[in-house]
Motif scaffolding. Sequence first.
Motif: not given
Length: 308
Positions: A21-34, A72-73, A82-86
Amino acid sequence: MKRLICLLAVLILLPLSATAEELPAQLTLAPGESRVFALPFQGYWESDAPEVANAKGDTITAYEEGYAVLALIGADGEELSVEIEVAPKQDEVPALIRRAIDIGIQEWTEAAGRTFPRSDSNKPHRDNKYTKWWGWDCGWCGAFANYCLDTAGVPLEPTDTYKKLKPVGSGEPHGVREAAVQKLDTGYTNMERVTQTEPRPGYLVIYGYRDHKESSAYPYAHVGLVTDVQDLGEGKFLISTVEGNLSSRIKRFTYVYDSNIPANKAKPNAKTNLNMFDAPDDVTRVPDIQYTPHQNYWYVTEFCMTWY
């Protein structure tokens, strides 16, 4: 020759990068998910909340609920955030099915261990709301389970149509309005909605019984409503249920089901391996719930899929 080898190497690598997948600006994941992403450039990661989410290489991993910003630097000064919501995964159980489960547990709570008498010719249905719902006297385990589904609004195929039912094309909530266990089995089998390997909350669980001499078995002895399922791995599941007409009461059970030991449904007079076991000691104990199988010679025949 060298050009051919290089071309082959490129062709081999192309499908791998194309599938990421292309790297998104925002992403929602569940705990333990990669999740693995195709990065626009190589570099290292920084996280403002590494206890919530962090990344290494092309993989972003979520740890606990919350928010994190990952950067990512690159070596040349490039930077990408990348903004992450878990957050917990949304409940996959359909709302109608979840409602049926809640109704079953509420019926158990309100019953508070009291007995429900069966009807007779002089006092039809007496105080048994489940045989009254069904319309006549019956062994009311199936009536109880279907009362919960019907009251929740789950569509049920009409009574006495179980032999003629056809496969249902979708996984939407659907059931069979029957009280007899074998009729329920026939109806769900004809709809191609039975499983021994993938139990889920809201399914009906059909039990069989083997006599103590191990000389005969009957696969349609009883039915209950599954309220919760935990996958223990290797084909084993922690199953919780609510069930009617056990010593004329509503009871709840938690036990381990081993799907590697399938019931011999096709030959009811043959030996049947038992596949129900005591729940582990570390299961959270809820007052008044029985954590052992019904009795020594019961087994799970299969599950009727009220949804999938």
